[in-house]
Design an enzyme around this catalytic site. Sequence first.
Site, short mmCIF file in Angstrom:
data_model
loop_
_atom_site.label_atom_id
_atom_site.label_comp_id
_atom_site.label_asym_id
_atom_site.label_seq_id
_atom_site.Cartn_x
_atom_site.Cartn_y
_atom_site.Cartn_z
N GLN A 106 -1.43 9.46 4.45
CA GLN A 106 -1.77 10.28 3.29
C GLN A 106 -2.34 11.62 3.76
O GLN A 106 -3.38 11.69 4.41
CB GLN A 106 -2.78 9.60 2.36
CG GLN A 106 -2.85 10.40 1.04
CD GLN A 106 -3.91 9.94 0.07
OE1 GLN A 106 -5.05 9.68 0.47
NE2 GLN A 106 -3.56 9.85 -1.20
N TYR A 187 -8.56 16.93 -5.82
CA TYR A 187 -8.49 17.70 -4.57
C TYR A 187 -7.54 18.88 -4.76
O TYR A 187 -7.13 19.18 -5.87
CB TYR A 187 -8.14 16.77 -3.41
CG TYR A 187 -9.21 15.71 -3.25
CD1 TYR A 187 -10.52 16.08 -2.92
CD2 TYR A 187 -8.96 14.36 -3.52
CE1 TYR A 187 -11.53 15.13 -2.83
CE2 TYR A 187 -9.97 13.40 -3.44
CZ TYR A 187 -11.25 13.79 -3.09
OH TYR A 187 -12.26 12.87 -3.02
N ARG A 234 1.25 11.50 -4.96
CA ARG A 234 0.27 10.77 -5.78
C ARG A 234 -0.35 11.72 -6.80
O ARG A 234 -0.75 12.83 -6.45
CB ARG A 234 -0.82 10.20 -4.85
CG ARG A 234 -1.76 9.24 -5.51
CD ARG A 234 -2.63 8.53 -4.47
NE ARG A 234 -2.65 7.10 -4.75
CZ ARG A 234 -3.77 6.37 -4.88
NH1 ARG A 234 -4.95 6.93 -4.73
NH2 ARG A 234 -3.71 5.09 -5.16
N GLY A 320 -5.86 -1.17 -4.19
CA GLY A 320 -6.85 -0.53 -3.34
C GLY A 320 -7.92 -1.51 -2.91
O GLY A 320 -7.83 -2.17 -1.87
C1 LIG Z 1 -13.47 3.09 -0.95
C2 LIG Z 1 -12.38 3.85 -1.63
C3 LIG Z 1 -11.75 4.89 -0.96
C4 LIG Z 1 -10.68 5.58 -1.55
N1 LIG Z 1 -10.03 6.55 -0.83
C5 LIG Z 1 -8.93 7.14 -1.35
C6 LIG Z 1 -8.17 8.06 -0.57
O1 LIG Z 1 -8.45 8.34 0.60
N2 LIG Z 1 -7.08 8.62 -1.16
C7 LIG Z 1 -6.71 8.34 -2.46
O2 LIG Z 1 -5.71 8.86 -2.94
N3 LIG Z 1 -7.41 7.45 -3.20
C8 LIG Z 1 -8.48 6.84 -2.67
N4 LIG Z 1 -9.17 5.90 -3.42
C9 LIG Z 1 -8.60 5.46 -4.70
C10 LIG Z 1 -7.75 4.20 -4.48
O3 LIG Z 1 -6.59 4.48 -3.71
C11 LIG Z 1 -7.29 3.58 -5.81
O4 LIG Z 1 -6.62 4.58 -6.55
C12 LIG Z 1 -8.46 3.04 -6.63
O5 LIG Z 1 -9.33 2.25 -5.84
C13 LIG Z 1 -7.95 2.20 -7.82
O6 LIG Z 1 -7.17 1.10 -7.35
P1 LIG Z 1 -7.79 -0.38 -7.24
O7 LIG Z 1 -8.38 -0.68 -8.61
O8 LIG Z 1 -6.65 -1.29 -6.90
O9 LIG Z 1 -8.87 -0.34 -6.22
C14 LIG Z 1 -10.26 5.23 -2.87
C15 LIG Z 1 -10.93 4.21 -3.54
C16 LIG Z 1 -11.97 3.53 -2.95
C17 LIG Z 1 -12.63 2.41 -3.71
#
Ligand SMILES: Cc1cc2nc3c(=O)[nH]c(=O)nc-3n(C[C@H](O)[C@H](O)[C@H](O)COP(=O)(O)O)c2cc1C
Length: 362
Positions: A106, A187, A234, A320
């Site tokens: 990413q 971002y 994304r 995630g």
């Molecule tokens: C600890 C953490 C770090 C994350 N880092 C990123 C990231 O680096 N890039 C990104 O696009 N989204 C990031 N996200 C968002 C996740 O990719 C995802 O969109 C979000 O957690 C919702 O999905 P989930 O409910 O399955 O966790 C992050 C989320 C969490 C909780």
Amino acid sequence: MSSLVDPSLAPLFSPVKLGAFSLPNRVLMAPLTRSRANEQTAPHDLHVDYYRQRATAGLIVSEGSQISREAVGYIRTPGIYSPEQVAGWKEVTTAVHAAGGRIACQLWHVGRISHTDLQPNGQAPVAPSAIAAPGKAFTPEGPKDLSTPRALSLHDIARVIGDWEHAAQCAVEAGFDGVQIHGANGYIIDQFLRDGANQRTDMYGGSPENRARFLREVTEAVAGVWGGDRVSVRMSPQNGAFNRMQDSDPATTFRAAVNAINGLGVAYLEGVEMGGPAEHSLHAMLRETFDGPYVANGAFTAQLGAQWIRDGKADAISFGQPFISNPDLPERFRRGAPLAEPDRDTYYAGDAKGYTDYPALD
Ligand SMILES: Cc1cc2nc3c(=O)[nH]c(=O)nc-3n(C[C@H](O)[C@H](O)[C@H](O)COP(=O)(O)O)c2cc1C
């Protein structure tokens, strides 16, 4: 691999082609910043273990990796622009491939979500317009108000697009299978897209089409390195969900954003609605507007994900937080095994605790 206990989950386990990515299942690992890079902002042994443990994902998308020195907004996030970083990522991709997996990088530029303390020579972070975001940056001295950014000149914009291209090339050298353009979560690309952060009066501001020009040019540059079919994009169209992004008309803005990348042969579009499909969900609009496969993200369970694939609402689902604490998530879904709960205190920074110490079932 064991047999499927709940047949209604079968859609998650049918192979799929997303552009040039041939995936054995549709359980993708979403990008997750974990802030454990070394002093050179490079990944190291810990990352090798962490990603190898998760190699059964249909596709891993790495944590956001800054494309340049100025693209950083947090401590200990890895980059993808220096020889040390490429060497560290090379170890990761080699381990994931040896374990039978696939991994995309990413690519990330935080724009205004940064602080002068984190920037080269203490300079202001860059953004489409000189408007500070509300919120705090995590600096070496602790949380501080996000800095007011400097508006990019046209010359700067060309240089930043060159940084995306350079990082895409570094990802090739690091042995990734492809890249994801981080256009979500407030971002730099999201800052250009939304009228709450972009008040430019040149060809990068004003109409939704103009605000989508930066996304289009970044995607063209990255696709020029990889071919569109190894590049995903994304987006997160909700207002206020993350970094408190605002737009006066998200449906119109994001329709223009998707149209801006149509025709480039992008492997897939990933739509994020944190906390689950929102009240006025734009997942369907994103899917219908985009000219390629669609991946949905945000608080999906295996059951809901399988249903969305069966109903044609998505081609795959990315997970995630479930991947943080369940390295063998696809196998747990297959067996109907209970999921381990992640420990939020160890999401960001630290060591192996809460990172590589979540066990697989076997
Ligand atoms: C600890 C953490 C770090 C994350 N880092 C990123 C990231 O680096 N890039 C990104 O696009 N989204 C990031 N996200 C968002 C996740 O990719 C995802 O969109 C979000 O957690 C919702 O999905 P989930 O409910 O399955 O966790 C992050 C989320 C969490 C909780």
